[in-house]
Design a protein around this motif. Sequence first.
Motif, PDB file in Angstrom:
ATOM      1  N   GLN A  77      63.111  17.831  65.896  1.00  0.00           N
ATOM      2  CA  GLN A  77      64.045  18.937  65.673  1.00  0.00           C
ATOM      3  C   GLN A  77      64.264  19.171  64.189  1.00  0.00           C
ATOM      4  O   GLN A  77      64.254  20.315  63.728  1.00  0.00           O
ATOM      5  CB  GLN A  77      65.383  18.657  66.363  1.00  0.00           C
ATOM      6  N   GLU A  81      63.462  22.624  62.199  1.00  0.00           N
ATOM      7  CA  GLU A  81      64.518  23.321  61.464  1.00  0.00           C
ATOM      8  C   GLU A  81      64.137  23.498  59.996  1.00  0.00           C
ATOM      9  O   GLU A  81      64.455  24.526  59.395  1.00  0.00           O
ATOM     10  CB  GLU A  81      65.841  22.576  61.608  1.00  0.00           C
ATOM     11  N   GLU A  82      63.437  22.520  59.424  1.00  0.00           N
ATOM     12  CA  GLU A  82      62.978  22.640  58.040  1.00  0.00           C
ATOM     13  C   GLU A  82      61.996  23.797  57.877  1.00  0.00           C
ATOM     14  O   GLU A  82      61.854  24.342  56.786  1.00  0.00           O
ATOM     15  CB  GLU A  82      62.321  21.331  57.577  1.00  0.00           C
ATOM     16  N   GLY A  84      62.340  26.579  59.578  1.00  0.00           N
ATOM     17  CA  GLY A  84      63.056  27.796  59.917  1.00  0.00           C
ATOM     18  C   GLY A  84      63.167  28.080  61.399  1.00  0.00           C
ATOM     19  O   GLY A  84      63.627  29.153  61.796  1.00  0.00           O
ATOM     20  N   VAL A  85      62.775  27.138  62.240  1.00  0.00           N
ATOM     21  CA  VAL A  85      62.873  27.309  63.689  1.00  0.00           C
ATOM     22  C   VAL A  85      64.270  26.899  64.123  1.00  0.00           C
ATOM     23  O   VAL A  85      64.725  25.798  63.823  1.00  0.00           O
ATOM     24  CB  VAL A  85      61.809  26.461  64.428  1.00  0.00           C
ATOM     25  N   THR A  86      64.953  27.797  64.814  1.00  0.00           N
ATOM     26  CA  THR A  86      66.320  27.552  65.258  1.00  0.00           C
ATOM     27  C   THR A  86      66.339  27.124  66.715  1.00  0.00           C
ATOM     28  O   THR A  86      65.685  27.739  67.553  1.00  0.00           O
ATOM     29  CB  THR A  86      67.160  28.835  65.106  1.00  0.00           C
ATOM     30  N   LEU A  87      67.107  26.081  66.998  1.00  0.00           N
ATOM     31  CA  LEU A  87      67.328  25.649  68.372  1.00  0.00           C
ATOM     32  C   LEU A  87      68.737  26.055  68.771  1.00  0.00           C
ATOM     33  O   LEU A  87      69.687  25.823  68.016  1.00  0.00           O
ATOM     34  CB  LEU A  87      67.180  24.134  68.510  1.00  0.00           C
ATOM     35  N   ILE A  88      68.868  26.669  69.919  1.00  0.00           N
ATOM     36  CA  ILE A  88      70.171  27.045  70.448  1.00  0.00           C
ATOM     37  C   ILE A  88      70.339  26.319  71.775  1.00  0.00           C
ATOM     38  O   ILE A  88      69.515  26.481  72.685  1.00  0.00           O
ATOM     39  CB  ILE A  88      70.294  28.573  70.632  1.00  0.00           C
ATOM     40  N   VAL A  92      64.276  26.216  71.973  1.00  0.00           N
ATOM     41  CA  VAL A  92      63.633  27.119  71.023  1.00  0.00           C
ATOM     42  C   VAL A  92      63.236  28.369  71.802  1.00  0.00           C
ATOM     43  O   VAL A  92      62.700  28.267  72.912  1.00  0.00           O
ATOM     44  CB  VAL A  92      62.370  26.464  70.411  1.00  0.00           C
ATOM     45  N   SER A  93      63.465  29.535  71.254  1.00  0.00           N
ATOM     46  CA  SER A  93      63.055  30.774  71.902  1.00  0.00           C
ATOM     47  C   SER A  93      61.541  30.949  71.775  1.00  0.00           C
ATOM     48  O   SER A  93      61.023  31.102  70.665  1.00  0.00           O
ATOM     49  CB  SER A  93      63.769  31.972  71.279  1.00  0.00           C
ATOM     50  N   TYR A  97      59.654  32.406  68.468  1.00  0.00           N
ATOM     51  CA  TYR A  97      58.850  31.456  67.690  1.00  0.00           C
ATOM     52  C   TYR A  97      57.500  31.105  68.317  1.00  0.00           C
ATOM     53  O   TYR A  97      56.729  30.348  67.733  1.00  0.00           O
ATOM     54  CB  TYR A  97      59.635  30.159  67.463  1.00  0.00           C
TER      55      TYR A  97
END
Length: 102
Positions: A77, A81-82, A84-88, A92-93, A97
């Motif tokens: 994770q 995130e480093e 630029g991938v965001t987890l909600i 991950v969408s 992505y």
Amino acid sequence: MAESRQFTEERVWQIVHQIPKGQIATYGQIAKLAGIPRHSRLIGQILSGLPPDTKLPWHRVINSQGRITNPAKDRQQLRLEEEGVTLINGRVSLKVYGWDAS
């Protein structure tokens, strides 16, 4: 059989190497691209066998629900995130992505 496994591993590594920074692929997607559809667990096994200091972007491969299933979840994770991938809510969408390998 060992040659076949080695060929499969090398093919998987070649595919994973192509995933661009900031994008993700699924285990099933990698299996399909490697010519072994429906063998997503094998992809997980191959990636889990990589040495800790590998330069291969293994962290860009997640499950089909957009979740991290790797035992090194926190490390994976953080690396995503480093980039630029965001987890909600731990996901991950794939729409946002997902890697289009075509």
